[in-house]
Scaffold this motif. Sequence first.
Motif, PDB file in Angstrom:
ATOM      1  N   GLY A  24       0.786  -1.219   0.000  1.00  0.00           N
ATOM      2  CA  GLY A  24       0.000   0.000   0.000  1.00  0.00           C
ATOM      3  C   GLY A  24       0.820   1.272   0.000  1.00  0.00           C
ATOM      4  N   VAL A  25       2.140   1.163   0.162  1.00  0.00           N
ATOM      5  CA  VAL A  25       3.012   2.335   0.229  1.00  0.00           C
ATOM      6  C   VAL A  25       4.017   2.327  -0.911  1.00  0.00           C
ATOM      7  CG1 VAL A  25       4.692   3.607   1.636  1.00  0.00           C
ATOM      8  CG2 VAL A  25       2.761   2.448   2.734  1.00  0.00           C
ATOM      9  N   GLY A  26       4.625   1.195  -1.168  1.00  0.00           N
ATOM     10  CA  GLY A  26       5.685   1.083  -2.164  1.00  0.00           C
ATOM     11  C   GLY A  26       7.029   0.958  -1.477  1.00  0.00           C
ATOM     12  N   TRP A  27       8.079   1.377  -2.183  1.00  0.00           N
ATOM     13  CA  TRP A  27       9.439   1.261  -1.655  1.00  0.00           C
ATOM     14  C   TRP A  27       9.755   2.442  -0.754  1.00  0.00           C
ATOM     15  CZ3 TRP A  27      12.204  -3.021  -1.957  1.00  0.00           C
ATOM     16  CH2 TRP A  27      11.916  -3.944  -2.968  1.00  0.00           C
ATOM     17  N   LEU A  51      -1.147   7.766   8.710  1.00  0.00           N
ATOM     18  CA  LEU A  51      -1.387   6.326   8.703  1.00  0.00           C
ATOM     19  C   LEU A  51      -1.561   5.870   7.263  1.00  0.00           C
ATOM     20  CD1 LEU A  51      -4.085   5.942  11.532  1.00  0.00           C
ATOM     21  CD2 LEU A  51      -1.600   5.858  11.753  1.00  0.00           C
ATOM     22  N   HIS A  52      -0.733   4.950   6.821  1.00  0.00           N
ATOM     23  CA  HIS A  52      -0.873   4.360   5.490  1.00  0.00           C
ATOM     24  C   HIS A  52      -1.497   2.988   5.658  1.00  0.00           C
ATOM     25  CE1 HIS A  52       1.650   7.192   3.163  1.00  0.00           C
ATOM     26  NE2 HIS A  52       2.223   7.389   4.337  1.00  0.00           N
ATOM     27  N   ASP A  53      -2.554   2.717   4.880  1.00  0.00           N
ATOM     28  CA  ASP A  53      -3.156   1.393   4.976  1.00  0.00           C
ATOM     29  C   ASP A  53      -2.668   0.497   3.847  1.00  0.00           C
ATOM     30  OD1 ASP A  53      -4.754   1.819   2.680  1.00  0.00           O
ATOM     31  OD2 ASP A  53      -6.483   2.432   3.865  1.00  0.00           O
ATOM     32  N   ILE A  54      -3.014  -0.768   3.921  1.00  0.00           N
ATOM     33  CA  ILE A  54      -2.515  -1.749   2.957  1.00  0.00           C
ATOM     34  C   ILE A  54      -3.137  -1.581   1.580  1.00  0.00           C
ATOM     35  CG2 ILE A  54      -1.854  -3.455   4.689  1.00  0.00           C
ATOM     36  CD1 ILE A  54      -4.498  -4.893   4.185  1.00  0.00           C
ATOM     37  N   LEU A  63      -4.403   8.576   6.065  1.00  0.00           N
ATOM     38  CA  LEU A  63      -5.089   9.556   6.907  1.00  0.00           C
ATOM     39  C   LEU A  63      -4.050  10.255   7.755  1.00  0.00           C
ATOM     40  CD1 LEU A  63      -7.955   7.290   8.318  1.00  0.00           C
ATOM     41  CD2 LEU A  63      -8.270   9.177   6.706  1.00  0.00           C
ATOM     42  N   GLU A  64      -4.301  11.522   8.080  1.00  0.00           N
ATOM     43  CA  GLU A  64      -3.390  12.252   8.958  1.00  0.00           C
ATOM     44  C   GLU A  64      -4.145  12.755  10.172  1.00  0.00           C
ATOM     45  OE1 GLU A  64      -1.197  15.294   6.924  1.00  0.00           O
ATOM     46  OE2 GLU A  64      -0.436  13.880   5.442  1.00  0.00           O
ATOM     47  N   GLY A  65      -3.429  12.824  11.279  1.00  0.00           N
ATOM     48  CA  GLY A  65      -4.023  13.324  12.511  1.00  0.00           C
ATOM     49  C   GLY A  65      -3.178  12.923  13.706  1.00  0.00           C
TER      50      GLY A  65
END
Length: 184
Positions: free
Chosen positions: A57-60, A131-134, A139-141
Amino acid sequence: MRWQRLLEDLSAQQAALERADQAAEIAERTRAEHGQVSLSHRLAADLGQPLRLRVRGVGWVEGRLVGLGSDWLLLDGGVGAVAGREALCRQDALVAVEGLSGRADTDARTHRLGLRHALRALSRDRVRVRLHDIDGEHLEGTVDRVLADHLDLSRHADDEPRRESAVRGRTSVPYATLAMVLRL
């Protein structure tokens, strides 16, 4: 004389078979030992080293491995998505790791602390996070609460500290969907 050579030949064949059996046994034991080495053991041997991770969900992402828990790892960001930041990654979200030395530390006393303990530290410090999800969303906070299987994130403007009057909404995020938490 012929009997002597025959006995010597049989003795040499026997010794060769014993060496082959011993080599096969050593190889099998080595394979069995390798089968006991987990990714955590290999990561523990490379604490402090630069790594490149592919995170679902993010990459490298790249950075120096500075912390390791039972189900998470902490990178001190180098370049890319985590440049200059700390990134907490769930080990279950790792797709690939580049830069491992090949060593393993099976006796490592890695932190026995789980993901919830690491997230509690972020909540306690009241820092803004992404927060990065799969699935590739983020989301930020500020992490308000860390619960048994999820966390509560208060969303607020980037330029405002987390105050009740600044909160635009709250989102509950299951740990199973988290890939990476980036400290902002």
